[in-house]
Design an enzyme around this catalytic site. Structure first.
Site, PDB file in Angstrom:
ATOM      1  N   LYS A 102       0.865  -1.185   0.000  1.00  0.00           N
ATOM      2  CA  LYS A 102       0.000   0.000   0.000  1.00  0.00           C
ATOM      3  C   LYS A 102       0.891   1.221   0.000  1.00  0.00           C
ATOM      4  CE  LYS A 102      -4.497   0.705   0.021  1.00  0.00           C
ATOM      5  NZ  LYS A 102      -5.520  -0.206  -0.514  1.00  0.00           N
TER       6      LYS A 102
HETATM    7  P1  NAD Z   1     -12.931   7.489  -2.675  1.00  0.00           P
HETATM    8  O1  NAD Z   1     -11.975   8.535  -2.268  1.00  0.00           O
HETATM    9  O2  NAD Z   1     -13.286   7.348  -4.114  1.00  0.00           O
HETATM   10  O3  NAD Z   1     -14.300   7.625  -1.848  1.00  0.00           O
HETATM   11  C1  NAD Z   1     -14.354   7.710  -0.458  1.00  0.00           C
HETATM   12  C2  NAD Z   1     -15.753   8.170  -0.088  1.00  0.00           C
HETATM   13  O4  NAD Z   1     -15.903   8.153   1.328  1.00  0.00           O
HETATM   14  C3  NAD Z   1     -16.062   9.588  -0.557  1.00  0.00           C
HETATM   15  O5  NAD Z   1     -17.389   9.622  -1.052  1.00  0.00           O
HETATM   16  C4  NAD Z   1     -15.949  10.393   0.734  1.00  0.00           C
HETATM   17  O6  NAD Z   1     -16.689  11.587   0.698  1.00  0.00           O
HETATM   18  C5  NAD Z   1     -16.518   9.383   1.698  1.00  0.00           C
HETATM   19  N1  NAD Z   1     -16.274   9.680   3.101  1.00  0.00           N
HETATM   20  C6  NAD Z   1     -15.158  10.134   3.698  1.00  0.00           C
HETATM   21  N2  NAD Z   1     -15.364  10.309   5.011  1.00  0.00           N
HETATM   22  C7  NAD Z   1     -16.649   9.954   5.239  1.00  0.00           C
HETATM   23  C8  NAD Z   1     -17.470   9.900   6.401  1.00  0.00           C
HETATM   24  N3  NAD Z   1     -17.003  10.260   7.601  1.00  0.00           N
HETATM   25  N4  NAD Z   1     -18.748   9.463   6.275  1.00  0.00           N
HETATM   26  C9  NAD Z   1     -19.236   9.094   5.084  1.00  0.00           C
HETATM   27  N5  NAD Z   1     -18.501   9.118   3.959  1.00  0.00           N
HETATM   28  C10 NAD Z   1     -17.232   9.536   4.044  1.00  0.00           C
HETATM   29  O7  NAD Z   1     -12.334   6.113  -2.116  1.00  0.00           O
HETATM   30  P2  NAD Z   1     -12.700   4.644  -2.603  1.00  0.00           P
HETATM   31  O8  NAD Z   1     -11.703   4.221  -3.612  1.00  0.00           O
HETATM   32  O9  NAD Z   1     -14.153   4.558  -2.892  1.00  0.00           O
HETATM   33  O10 NAD Z   1     -12.348   3.818  -1.266  1.00  0.00           O
HETATM   34  C11 NAD Z   1     -13.291   3.667  -0.220  1.00  0.00           C
HETATM   35  C12 NAD Z   1     -12.868   2.479   0.636  1.00  0.00           C
HETATM   36  O11 NAD Z   1     -12.814   1.296  -0.175  1.00  0.00           O
HETATM   37  C13 NAD Z   1     -11.479   2.594   1.274  1.00  0.00           C
HETATM   38  O12 NAD Z   1     -11.486   1.919   2.502  1.00  0.00           O
HETATM   39  C14 NAD Z   1     -10.590   1.851   0.288  1.00  0.00           C
HETATM   40  O13 NAD Z   1      -9.384   1.388   0.879  1.00  0.00           O
HETATM   41  C15 NAD Z   1     -11.525   0.707  -0.082  1.00  0.00           C
HETATM   42  N6  NAD Z   1     -11.204   0.024  -1.316  1.00  0.00           N
HETATM   43  C16 NAD Z   1     -11.097   0.716  -2.491  1.00  0.00           C
HETATM   44  C17 NAD Z   1     -10.819   0.025  -3.662  1.00  0.00           C
HETATM   45  C18 NAD Z   1     -10.751   0.720  -4.987  1.00  0.00           C
HETATM   46  O14 NAD Z   1     -10.624   0.021  -6.015  1.00  0.00           O
HETATM   47  N7  NAD Z   1     -10.877   2.035  -5.071  1.00  0.00           N
HETATM   48  C19 NAD Z   1     -10.619  -1.365  -3.645  1.00  0.00           C
HETATM   49  C20 NAD Z   1     -10.754  -2.036  -2.420  1.00  0.00           C
HETATM   50  C21 NAD Z   1     -11.054  -1.331  -1.278  1.00  0.00           C
END
Ligand code: NAD
Length: 436
Positions: free
Chosen positions: A128
């Site tokens: 990561k």
């Molecule tokens: P992103 O930045 O695209 O989206 C994150 C979202 O969470 C945004 O809408 C943001 O406004 C929201 N957020 C932040 N704080 C918040 C709160 N207190 N309450 C409600 N919403 C809140 O990120 P992402 O890529 O969608 O990742 C989200 C999660 O999924 C993370 O834990 C990441 O590690 C995990 N993840 C992502 C991927 C990927 O392919 N992008 C793959 C596996 C896991």
């Protein structure tokens, strides 16, 4: 037996940087990851030495990233890249841009990547990266400069055979394009396989953008079993790259998505949200707050809604012993990494809530990242349909294996998933032996 070891005590650590404050969100995430590993090690009867090795990242690099702001000032932010384990193949894991990112959080996320890749049977170790910056406060040009300088600093670690980054919180396809370009300019030729989650025109895979969410949908349907999705209500916390398409895919599957949230607020419509209309509002207004065809809701209330399925898809540690007590959903499907603390896991298990754990539920992203990398390494392209079939096969197989072990041994899905993932990595170490 639980061996708790310092996260950065590896003999091959390049630099550890500042030790994050005890109690930081990142430290809590790492404590969660180490606790889960401890449970798996105990279940598998791993010896202390191997447990200690698996609790310790293989390489941790902390870098300073100087950035020239538009007004001429120079800022310096911290960046990290952690390779937790590479016993089963090159390191793989996303890059996060978030102001609270620290070395502990990146280490925890890298460890979860190791187990996730092993669990779904793709030949990668876990990694990561992160930069402690809020992308919303930077101009596009500043963001590009931060990205390129950070990549330049971690250049010795990454490469298509070494360590392959991908998007995570605060990064996207454009970030991946800059990373691919920076690496390629240094190499002197185009190296599309150095990152996944790229724009398709640069070698990105069809189906990658929605892959994590598609995996969340597949895991949710598997967990619902024979239940008709038409009667199932859903709340999604986080409306980004994972949460927004997950809401859409769950609605496509017949569920009624009644509430979603992001950093700007939370909204609810008991009759069911028009997910496409909410996404259009977010594209225009920057967040779900103010969406006119729903009522506002507090962030805390969303977690406690009386729905069938709760999908945390934002950040770590949102379900704690306290907030978990308010959860009324019967099924929690973890789109985010590490949203549930061990204490919350106990509360949810006691209440009979099924939790589909992160390393299973959100594995669709890394599965299609792997497919993207395979296509890049062969200079070949698969159709969206071929990618979808491979994703579904790997997700359903992993879900079936986890479900079977959980049923056979009376484990939660999380404990079963970790037992499988950790055992595969431990077996790889046993077969390779210890050098020298
Ligand atoms: P992103 O930045 O695209 O989206 C994150 C979202 O969470 C945004 O809408 C943001 O406004 C929201 N957020 C932040 N704080 C918040 C709160 N207190 N309450 C409600 N919403 C809140 O990120 P992402 O890529 O969608 O990742 C989200 C999660 O999924 C993370 O834990 C990441 O590690 C995990 N993840 C992502 C991927 C990927 O392919 N992008 C793959 C596996 C896991």
């Amino acid at each position: 037996m639980t061996v708790m070891v310092p996260p950065t005590a590896s003999a091959t650590t390049i630099s550890t940087g500042a030790v994050p404050a005890a109690g930081s969100a990142g430290r809590q995430a790492l404590d969660t990851a180490l606790f889960q590993l401890g449970q798996a090690a105990e279940h598998l009867g791993l010896d202390d030495g191997l447990h200690r090795m698996l609790a310790t990242p293989r390489r941790s690099l902390t870098v300073s990233v100087p950035v020239r702001r538009e007004d001429g000032r120079m800022d310096v932010v911290q960046g990290y890249r952690v390779q937790h384990n590479v016993s089963r193949g090159p390191a793989k894991g996303g890059i996060r841009f978030h102001p609270d990112t620290d070395l502990s959080e990146v280490t925890a996320l890298a460890m979860w990547m190791t187990w996730k890749c092993a669990l779904v049977g793709i030949p990668y170790g876990g990694a990561k990266g992160g930069v402690g910056v809020d992308p919303a406060t930077l101009t596009t040009r500043e963001l590009e400069r931060v990205t390129r300088r950070y990549v330049n600093e971690i250049l010795p670690l990454i490469g298509p055979d070494q360590d392959i980054p991908a998007p995570d919180v605060g990064t996207d396809e454009q970030t991946m394009a800059w990373i691919m370009d920076t690496y390629s300019v240094n190499a002197g030729y185009s190296v599309p396989g150095v990152v996944t989650g790229k724009p398709t025109i640069l070698g990105g895979s069809l189906g990658r953008a929605g892959a994590t969410a598609r995996g969340v949908q597949i895991a949710t349907m598997a967990a619902l079993g024979d239940r008709d999705p038409a009667g199932v209500t859903v709340a999604v916390q986080g409306f980004g790259k994972v949460g927004a398409p997950a809401a859409r895919y769950l609605a496509d599957a017949g569920c009624r998505v009644v509430a979603v949230s992001d950093a700007t607020g939370a909204i609810i419509d008991r009759a069911g949200l028009d997910v496409a209309a909410v996404r259009a509002h977010v594209a225009e207004a920057g967040g779900v707050a103010g969406y006119p065809r729903a009522d506002a809701l507090s962030h805390a209330d969303l977690l406690g809604l009386d729905v069938g399925v709760l999908v945390p898809a934002a950040l770590e540690g949102v379900l704690t012993a306290e907030t978990a007590q308010k959860v009324r959903a019967r099924l929690v499907v973890e789109g985010a990494n590490g949203p549930t603390t061990p204490a919350a896991d106990d509360v949810l298990a006691d209440a009979g809530v099924t939790v589909v754990p992160d390393i299973l539920a959100n594995a669709g992203g890394v599965i299609v990242s792997y497919l993207e990398w395979v296509q890049n390494m062969q200079a070949y392209t698969w159709s969206a349909g071929e990618v979808e079939v491979k994703l579904r096969d790997l997700m359903e197989q992993a879900y079936a294996e986890v479900g079977a072990l959980a049923a056979a041994e009376g484990l939660t899905l999380r404990r079963a998933a970790h037992a499988i993932g950790v055992s595969r990595v431990a077996e790889a170490h046993r077969l390779r032996g210890l050098y020298p």
